[in-house]
Write a protein that holds these residues in place. Structure first.
Motif, short mmCIF file in Angstrom:
data_model
loop_
_atom_site.label_atom_id
_atom_site.label_comp_id
_atom_site.label_asym_id
_atom_site.label_seq_id
_atom_site.Cartn_x
_atom_site.Cartn_y
_atom_site.Cartn_z
N VAL A 21 0.85 -1.20 0.00
CA VAL A 21 0.00 0.00 0.00
C VAL A 21 0.88 1.25 0.00
N ARG A 22 0.39 2.30 -0.63
CA ARG A 22 1.17 3.54 -0.70
C ARG A 22 0.96 4.42 0.53
N THR A 75 2.34 -3.01 -7.20
CA THR A 75 1.13 -3.58 -6.62
C THR A 75 0.77 -4.86 -7.37
N TYR A 76 -0.13 -5.64 -6.78
CA TYR A 76 -0.57 -6.89 -7.40
C TYR A 76 -1.42 -6.59 -8.63
N LYS A 115 -10.41 -3.75 -7.34
CA LYS A 115 -9.15 -3.11 -6.98
C LYS A 115 -9.29 -2.42 -5.63
N ASP A 118 -4.92 1.16 -3.88
CA ASP A 118 -3.61 1.21 -4.52
C ASP A 118 -3.58 0.49 -5.86
N ASN A 120 -4.26 -2.77 -6.23
CA ASN A 120 -4.06 -4.21 -6.06
C ASN A 120 -5.33 -4.94 -6.50
#
Length: 129
Positions: A21-22, A75-76, A115, A118, A120
């Motif tokens: 996470v950002r 990210t994923y 999503k 972030d 992901n």
């Protein structure tokens, strides 16, 4: 020699899943809202352990050691985490009502992908009994 011949010191159990996470504060609030959570523990200024039921924990991590030169993180981009529900339709509607970015509609009456803040990719899947 087969795999039964040695005893591994590594347990056959997932202890936690890290989610990059950002912004830890924003991510904590988003996951709390989406998963209906209370509590949780923050560690080292960059980890938040989400209180989950079951054996594996969900850990939000701003990943200071793994950031790129520009300060961003990867990210994923494939659904790597599956969250469970008893009601896939209600879960899909809940995500829509909370303005979550939905990547797919309900697939095979079984799952959908969305999503997080972030970007992901995560999945909600109907629990089978």
């Amino acid at each position: 020699m087969t795999s039964h011949d040695y005893k591994s010191p590594i347990k056959n159990r997932i202890g936690g899943v890290f989610v990059p996470v950002r912004n830890l504060e924003k991510a904590k609030e988003w996951y709390r809202k989406i998963l209906g959570l209370e509590g949780g523990e923050e560690y080292f200024g960059h980890l938040f352990v989400v209180p989950m039921k079951g054996t594996a924990g969900l850990i939000l991590d701003s990943m200071p050691k793994w950031r790129k030169e520009d300060g961003d993180i990867t990210t994923y981009q494939v659904p790597s985490i599956q969250l469970l529900t008893d009601d896939i339709e209600a879960s899909y509607q809940f995500m829509k009502e909370n303005n979550v970015e939905l990547v797919t509609e309900i697939q095979d009456n079984f799952y959908f992908v969305f999503k997080d803040l972030d970007g992901n990719l995560l999945m909600i899947c109907k629990e089978t009994t």
